[in-house]
Design a protein around this motif. Sequence first.
Motif, mmCIF file in Angstrom:
data_model
loop_
_atom_site.group_PDB
_atom_site.id
_atom_site.type_symbol
_atom_site.label_atom_id
_atom_site.label_comp_id
_atom_site.label_asym_id
_atom_site.label_seq_id
_atom_site.Cartn_x
_atom_site.Cartn_y
_atom_site.Cartn_z
ATOM 1 N N ALA A 36 44.494 31.393 25.918
ATOM 2 C CA ALA A 36 44.055 30.056 25.510
ATOM 3 C C ALA A 36 42.852 29.594 26.339
ATOM 4 N N ILE A 37 42.821 29.937 27.626
ATOM 5 C CA ILE A 37 41.681 29.591 28.482
ATOM 6 C C ILE A 37 40.479 30.467 28.130
ATOM 7 N N ALA A 38 40.714 31.775 28.050
ATOM 8 C CA ALA A 38 39.616 32.722 27.816
ATOM 9 C C ALA A 38 38.977 32.541 26.444
ATOM 10 N N SER A 39 39.736 32.074 25.475
ATOM 11 C CA SER A 39 39.193 31.895 24.121
ATOM 12 C C SER A 39 38.096 30.837 24.089
ATOM 13 N N GLN A 40 38.025 30.008 25.133
ATOM 14 C CA GLN A 40 37.007 28.958 25.195
ATOM 15 C C GLN A 40 35.833 29.343 26.114
ATOM 16 N N VAL A 41 35.852 30.592 26.591
ATOM 17 C CA VAL A 41 34.768 31.080 27.461
ATOM 18 C C VAL A 41 34.123 32.272 26.764
ATOM 19 N N GLN A 42 33.026 32.035 26.065
ATOM 20 C CA GLN A 42 32.455 33.043 25.171
ATOM 21 C C GLN A 42 31.941 34.287 25.880
ATOM 22 N N ASN A 43 31.423 34.131 27.094
ATOM 23 C CA ASN A 43 30.778 35.261 27.781
ATOM 24 C C ASN A 43 31.556 35.719 29.017
ATOM 25 N N LEU A 44 32.871 35.642 28.963
ATOM 26 C CA LEU A 44 33.700 35.996 30.120
ATOM 27 C C LEU A 44 33.569 37.480 30.447
ATOM 28 N N GLU A 45 33.171 37.791 31.706
ATOM 29 C CA GLU A 45 32.981 39.175 32.153
ATOM 30 C C GLU A 45 34.000 39.603 33.199
ATOM 31 N N THR A 46 34.400 38.657 34.077
ATOM 32 C CA THR A 46 35.322 38.983 35.168
ATOM 33 C C THR A 46 36.475 37.988 35.167
ATOM 34 N N LYS A 64 33.905 40.758 25.840
ATOM 35 C CA LYS A 64 32.868 41.050 26.848
ATOM 36 C C LYS A 64 33.451 41.257 28.241
ATOM 37 N N LEU A 65 34.770 41.258 28.351
ATOM 38 C CA LEU A 65 35.411 41.382 29.667
ATOM 39 C C LEU A 65 35.203 42.779 30.245
ATOM 40 N N ARG A 66 34.647 42.838 31.470
ATOM 41 C CA ARG A 66 34.392 44.118 32.133
ATOM 42 C C ARG A 66 35.346 44.389 33.295
ATOM 43 N N LEU A 70 36.299 46.946 28.721
ATOM 44 C CA LEU A 70 36.789 46.892 30.106
ATOM 45 C C LEU A 70 36.356 48.114 30.907
ATOM 46 N N GLU A 71 35.815 47.862 32.126
ATOM 47 C CA GLU A 71 35.353 48.941 33.003
ATOM 48 C C GLU A 71 36.182 49.072 34.273
ATOM 49 N N THR A 125 36.766 52.924 27.830
ATOM 50 C CA THR A 125 35.549 52.548 28.561
ATOM 51 C C THR A 125 35.802 52.390 30.058
ATOM 52 N N LEU A 126 37.055 52.596 30.493
ATOM 53 C CA LEU A 126 37.442 52.322 31.878
ATOM 54 C C LEU A 126 36.747 53.263 32.856
ATOM 55 N N LYS A 127 36.145 52.670 33.927
ATOM 56 C CA LYS A 127 35.488 53.455 34.970
ATOM 57 C C LYS A 127 36.263 53.432 36.282
ATOM 58 N N LEU A 128 37.045 52.359 36.514
ATOM 59 C CA LEU A 128 37.820 52.243 37.755
ATOM 60 C C LEU A 128 39.235 51.791 37.432
ATOM 61 N N LEU A 129 40.215 52.467 38.040
ATOM 62 C CA LEU A 129 41.627 52.092 37.879
ATOM 63 C C LEU A 129 42.287 52.101 39.253
ATOM 64 N N ASP A 130 42.913 50.971 39.618
ATOM 65 C CA ASP A 130 43.599 50.851 40.909
ATOM 66 C C ASP A 130 45.093 50.671 40.664
ATOM 67 N N LEU A 131 45.870 51.689 41.044
ATOM 68 C CA LEU A 131 47.330 51.661 40.890
ATOM 69 C C LEU A 131 48.029 51.620 42.249
#
Length: 499
Positions: free
Chosen positions: A144-154, A177-179, A203-204, A225-231
């Motif tokens: 609901a929050i993110a739907s109102q932020v058109q260019n959310l990257e982080t 656009k979330l990376r 997502l990267e 598209t994932l470049k980094l994964l932290d488990l």
Amino acid sequence: SGIWLGVEWDDPQRGKHDGTYEGTQYFKCRHPRGGSFIRPNKANFGVDFLTAIKDRYGLNVEQDVQHGTEDTLVFGKKTVEFVGMDSIAEQQRQVQLNQLVDISVRECAVSHAGQKEEISRTCANIRHINLSKNLISSWETVTAIASQVQNLETLNISENKMKFPSTSTSVSSVFSKLRILALNQTEITWTEVLLCAPGWPALEELYLTSNNITVLERPDNVLQTLKLLDLSDNQLLDGNQLHLIAHLPRLEQLILRNTGISSIHFPDAGFGCKTKMFPSLKGLAINDNKISQWSSINELDKLPSLRSLQCHNNPLMDTEKNPETLRQLIIAKISQLEILNKSEILPAERKGAELDYRKIFGNDWLAAGGNWNPEKNKPSEEFLAAHPRYPSLCLKYGAPEEGELKGRQPLTLKNQLLTLTIKCPEKPEQKPVEKKLPESMTIQRVKGLLYRLLKIPGSELKLSYESSKLEGKEVELDNDLKPLQFYSIENGDCVLVRW
């Protein structure tokens, strides 16, 4: 008597029971003593996202207006009233909110999105949001929050105990656009990650530390598209769980600190071959695990793109008393490694490590069926399993001979002196000179001696050496701070001097 609220604390030490009181269970807790009852007036039900932003950045109307005094100004004995100041202040606040790009409302008790479209109307330029450690209880609130932020990257929503979708949901463009996404300490499972992942097409980087993830599943058509994964800080069932995520095509960084793994194995590739798993992996962190066998280090040489490794605090590190020896063994075993435990591997260090490795295990190679004659060179499967890089090191530097591998005599001063022939190949008029030099003598000191011995004018010396054991090959002595023994120079070898 009266109204009480049942709560489960993030820190179970604050609780008293599991939601049961006098034999009646009022609510359920994940921890047997993580629950309590409190009065409603003691509970904080949180604020909406926009209110938190205004509070954090000092842009609330209540903070700006006090008793109307801002609308008047005194000139001498006259008081002048400004009409429309409220409107101007509101416009300034609006401009300031619209300029915000990177938002942090960590620990601001955010619990809900607020009025529909209010965020997009007020903060149109937000790209990065830190919502960690708030009161968000569901993924729907995040959406609901993110739907109102058109260019959310982080987006960082770590340390929120949330409910995630348990079944497939319709894919929307909310996170198109979330990376970068951080979901540390949210109690998300890997299954829930995969259910949400179709909504993260770009997502990267994905951070999933401390979520009690024990088993993984293969991501089919998601996270491509994932470049980094932290488990990190998830106790994985075993090292084979890694095979299930091994075909993420663009994964470059994999962080597995404190995951409980005791071994690493890539069964699709044999000795000296490269695995098809983790095709793009450049950096691997396996600190603080239970790896105790060198076979796991051997396996890492199968990764085709690996350049950086962190492996501190594993039982394997205790097998060698000298940390420098340990480092050299790891370098020699992983051919393409460029950075080990955040320290760069220089070409001279790699060369020295590989030459030493070739010599240290030379007798084992001979005993296992190795031979300088290619037709007779048939080392056993057991030897190749323990030293899969040994054949390639022999191709690179030449196979060791029995005379080269004879046990060293006791370290007396006499035995530590090397008898070397000094030649100047580009100055035929300079006759060869024989000198006895300590094997502990640094290259810098050798150069100083040669300047005086050969009466060379002030110019840069370049040293290398030839050995009968490395016929046709020259090894550069390119690190002034290393001793002669670092390069495995022996009696009878020839030092070549150029300037």
